[in-house]
Design a protein around this motif. Structure first.
Motif, PDB file in Angstrom:
ATOM      1  N   HIS A 283      25.634  23.763  25.788  1.00  0.00           N
ATOM      2  CA  HIS A 283      26.980  23.031  25.920  1.00  0.00           C
ATOM      3  C   HIS A 283      27.871  22.559  24.636  1.00  0.00           C
ATOM      4  O   HIS A 283      28.917  22.260  24.598  1.00  0.00           O
ATOM      5  N   THR A 284      27.157  22.780  23.430  1.00  0.00           N
ATOM      6  CA  THR A 284      27.629  22.272  22.382  1.00  0.00           C
ATOM      7  C   THR A 284      28.658  23.146  21.610  1.00  0.00           C
ATOM      8  O   THR A 284      29.264  22.752  20.816  1.00  0.00           O
ATOM      9  N   THR A 285      28.761  24.427  22.299  1.00  0.00           N
ATOM     10  CA  THR A 285      29.828  25.305  21.704  1.00  0.00           C
ATOM     11  C   THR A 285      30.721  25.689  22.936  1.00  0.00           C
ATOM     12  O   THR A 285      30.462  25.382  24.222  1.00  0.00           O
ATOM     13  N   ASP A 286      31.895  25.894  22.533  1.00  0.00           N
ATOM     14  CA  ASP A 286      33.164  26.101  23.698  1.00  0.00           C
ATOM     15  C   ASP A 286      33.252  27.792  23.603  1.00  0.00           C
ATOM     16  O   ASP A 286      34.197  27.999  24.466  1.00  0.00           O
ATOM     17  N   VAL A 287      32.192  28.360  23.157  1.00  0.00           N
ATOM     18  CA  VAL A 287      32.710  29.889  23.102  1.00  0.00           C
ATOM     19  C   VAL A 287      32.042  30.736  24.472  1.00  0.00           C
ATOM     20  O   VAL A 287      30.963  30.091  24.962  1.00  0.00           O
ATOM     21  N   ARG A 288      32.972  31.111  25.293  1.00  0.00           N
ATOM     22  CA  ARG A 288      32.327  31.675  26.436  1.00  0.00           C
ATOM     23  C   ARG A 288      32.237  33.172  26.544  1.00  0.00           C
ATOM     24  O   ARG A 288      33.320  33.985  25.915  1.00  0.00           O
ATOM     25  N   PHE A 289      30.879  33.771  26.382  1.00  0.00           N
ATOM     26  CA  PHE A 289      30.718  35.292  26.222  1.00  0.00           C
ATOM     27  C   PHE A 289      30.988  35.751  27.731  1.00  0.00           C
ATOM     28  O   PHE A 289      31.446  36.911  27.835  1.00  0.00           O
ATOM     29  N   LEU A 290      31.244  35.086  28.918  1.00  0.00           N
ATOM     30  CA  LEU A 290      31.680  35.550  30.142  1.00  0.00           C
ATOM     31  C   LEU A 290      32.684  34.767  30.669  1.00  0.00           C
ATOM     32  O   LEU A 290      32.899  33.685  30.472  1.00  0.00           O
ATOM     33  N   ASP A 291      33.790  35.478  30.911  1.00  0.00           N
ATOM     34  CA  ASP A 291      35.050  34.968  31.253  1.00  0.00           C
ATOM     35  C   ASP A 291      35.838  35.878  32.146  1.00  0.00           C
ATOM     36  O   ASP A 291      36.391  36.975  31.784  1.00  0.00           O
ATOM     37  N   THR A 292      36.480  35.460  33.185  1.00  0.00           N
ATOM     38  CA  THR A 292      37.275  36.259  34.251  1.00  0.00           C
ATOM     39  C   THR A 292      38.731  36.168  33.701  1.00  0.00           C
ATOM     40  O   THR A 292      39.460  37.032  33.943  1.00  0.00           O
ATOM     41  N   GLY A 293      38.958  35.089  32.933  1.00  0.00           N
ATOM     42  CA  GLY A 293      40.572  34.883  32.833  1.00  0.00           C
ATOM     43  C   GLY A 293      41.118  34.282  34.025  1.00  0.00           C
ATOM     44  O   GLY A 293      40.463  34.259  34.933  1.00  0.00           O
ATOM     45  N   SER A 294      42.124  33.778  33.820  1.00  0.00           N
ATOM     46  CA  SER A 294      42.940  33.570  34.958  1.00  0.00           C
ATOM     47  C   SER A 294      43.404  34.294  35.962  1.00  0.00           C
ATOM     48  O   SER A 294      44.195  35.386  35.531  1.00  0.00           O
ATOM     49  N   PHE A 295      43.246  34.441  37.207  1.00  0.00           N
ATOM     50  CA  PHE A 295      43.892  35.455  38.320  1.00  0.00           C
ATOM     51  C   PHE A 295      44.307  34.682  39.401  1.00  0.00           C
ATOM     52  O   PHE A 295      43.616  33.685  39.637  1.00  0.00           O
ATOM     53  N   GLY A 395      34.676  39.869  34.122  1.00  0.00           N
ATOM     54  CA  GLY A 395      34.222  38.760  33.702  1.00  0.00           C
ATOM     55  C   GLY A 395      32.815  38.824  32.879  1.00  0.00           C
ATOM     56  O   GLY A 395      32.417  37.691  32.187  1.00  0.00           O
ATOM     57  N   GLY A 396      32.164  40.135  32.942  1.00  0.00           N
ATOM     58  CA  GLY A 396      30.966  40.255  32.295  1.00  0.00           C
ATOM     59  C   GLY A 396      29.814  39.961  33.094  1.00  0.00           C
ATOM     60  O   GLY A 396      29.911  39.315  34.150  1.00  0.00           O
ATOM     61  N   ILE A 397      28.536  40.394  32.664  1.00  0.00           N
ATOM     62  CA  ILE A 397      27.301  40.520  33.577  1.00  0.00           C
ATOM     63  C   ILE A 397      26.249  39.677  32.490  1.00  0.00           C
ATOM     64  O   ILE A 397      26.360  40.056  31.359  1.00  0.00           O
ATOM     65  N   GLN A 398      25.630  38.783  32.940  1.00  0.00           N
ATOM     66  CA  GLN A 398      24.476  38.087  32.065  1.00  0.00           C
ATOM     67  C   GLN A 398      23.160  38.219  32.661  1.00  0.00           C
ATOM     68  O   GLN A 398      22.984  38.047  33.783  1.00  0.00           O
ATOM     69  N   ASN A 399      22.117  38.625  31.872  1.00  0.00           N
ATOM     70  CA  ASN A 399      20.718  38.436  32.206  1.00  0.00           C
ATOM     71  C   ASN A 399      20.031  37.421  30.889  1.00  0.00           C
ATOM     72  O   ASN A 399      20.022  37.773  30.062  1.00  0.00           O
TER      73      ASN A 399
END
Length: 450
Positions: A283-295, A395-399
């Protein structure tokens, strides 16, 4: 009788009474010593985990049982209540409580991602102060405020009514969306909860709910509006119905947990938008590698399944969650999915994960620091999956592959260290044009509560 003879007779009677009292006291001391020796022998001959510290042997005498029960009650009170509850005879009570969580960590991303917030960072994750208590007639209250980041935010503000197994709550409180979300951040097995809980916007909201707990079942349901911050900004644009059911039988020394949850939400605003995104396990970073953007969206429907088992020092837990978003007109409705599976083990004898009321609860070290012990040491492993890519929403996929080490020094203090390897595919934040790459994160936390 002469006065001297009367005085001698009185002294003789007093000495006789004193001798009788001494004899009674010596007999009581001998009996206590005998009972203590018997209790020690019974505890030594019992299996290590079959006789907890607050148990009384079935064949102990009434006086032994009373003594042990009194001692155990005092121990439980001191362990569970570092701050005393103020109690009045008319049914009112008041108890302050709070928590402090200080985090530090780092994010290592591939070259080509030039975003602020990567590398080392730190924060005061939570600084919460609150009060709770009872009121006459079965009523209660709880208010909690978070001061982290110099931004005052309301956590809980709820009035309750209890009647046996039924509890009715009104105010700002959690909806009913899964085991990890409802377990306090004080008792989670990793610094941050599973990715889907944050990505899908699980949060406290203003509403009216009821909980019914017959035997091993927990039944929860409620109707909610928005988070209090949105209401303050005149952004009251949705309502939702949430429910959850848990079956949590205990089989000898094994605690089982099986449950499911449902969420249905509609937006009042025809121009409403929604956004799902997630940080990389820190949580100490605000970078989001997954993000759908607003829709654009008209509502959302979610389904969750959850399961867990606690068997002595070992535990395992898993959750899955499906989130379907309704979109206006002829736009396709995307389906997003998240879930995790984890396992953990205590390395210190006699320790186990806490559980209460359909959620994970406080770990109470069998041998805490300050009482001649090391505290409770626990290791955990987790696989964390999140898919925010469907129906034209990229928005991307995370493993995610995660490990944690937790040292609970006492009931109310603990230190945590987490490592995470996040593998991303179709990430909306490319690294030098590549949407598939890995990110490493490391986080530590110091925590105390009362």
């Amino acid at each position: 009788m002469a006065p001297a003879q009367a005085q001698d007779s009185g002294n003789d009677a007093m000495r006789a009474e004193l001798d009788r009292m001494r004899a009674q006291m010596n007999a009581m001391a001998g009996r206590i010593a005998e009972l203590e020796e018997r209790l020690e022998d019974e505890q030594a001959s019992a299996p290590e985990h079959s006789l907890p510290s607050n148990a009384v042997p079935a064949n102990a005498s009434a006086s032994t049982s009373a003594a042990v029960s009194a001692e155990s009650a005092a121990a439980r009170t001191s362990a569970a209540a570092p701050v005393a509850t103020l109690q009045r005879d008319d049914g009112w009570s008041f108890k302050p409580f709070g928590r402090l969580q200080v985090d530090a960590g780092s994010v290592s991303a591939p070259k080509g991602i030039d975003e602020e917030g990567l590398g080392f960072s730190s924060e005061i994750r939570r600084v919460r102060m609150g009060m709770k208590g009872d009121a006459p007639g079965g009523f209660g209250y709880k208010v909690e405020v978070d001061f982290a980041g110099l931004d005052v935010q309301l956590a809980d503000a709820v009035l309750t009514y209890e009647d046996g197994d039924l509890t009715v709550s009104a105010g700002h409180h959690n909806t009913f969306q899964g085991l990890e979300e409802l377990s306090s951040s004080l008792h989670t097995s990793f610094v941050e909860r599973a990715a889907f809980t944050d990505a899908f916007g699980f949060e406290r909201r203003v509403g009216l709910s009821a909980q019914y707990t017959p035997g091993p079942f927990v039944l929860q349901a409620g109707i909610f509006t928005d988070n209090v911050d949105d209401l303050a900004d005149d952004a009251d644009n949705s309502w939702s119905v949430d429910g959850r059911m848990v079956f949590s039988p205990r089989l000898d020394n094994i605690q089982l947990h099986l449950g499911g949850s449902f969420h249905y939400r509609e937006f009042n605003d025809s121009a409403a938008t929604i956004r799902y995104r997630q940080r990389p396990f820190i949580h100490t970073t605000d970078v989001r590698f997954l993000d759908t953007g607003s829709f654009s969206a008209t509502g959302e429907t979610g389904y969750g399944l959850e399961g867990a088992v606690i068997a002595g020092a070992f535990h395992m837990a898993a959750e899955t969650y499906w989130q379907r978003v309704a979109r206006p007109g002829a736009l396709a409705d995307p389906n997003f999915f998240g879930g995790y599976i984890e396992t953990g083990l205590f390395l210190t004898p006699g320790d186990h994960r806490g559980y209460k009321g359909g959620r994970f609860d406080r770990v109470k070290p069998a041998h805490p620091v300050g009482e001649g012990g090391l505290g409770a040491v626990q290791i955990n492993l987790r696989y964390d999956y999140l898919d925010l890519d469907d129906s034209g929403i990229n928005g991307g996929i995370q493993n995610g592959y995660e490990a944690s080490l937790i040292w609970a020094l006492t009931d109310f203090t603990r230190l945590m260290a987490n490592y995470g390897r996040m593998e991303y595919d179709r990430a909306p934040l490319p690294a030098a044009g590549d949407q598939s790459y890995g990110v490493d994160t490391f986080a530590v936390r110091a925590q105390v509560d009362f």
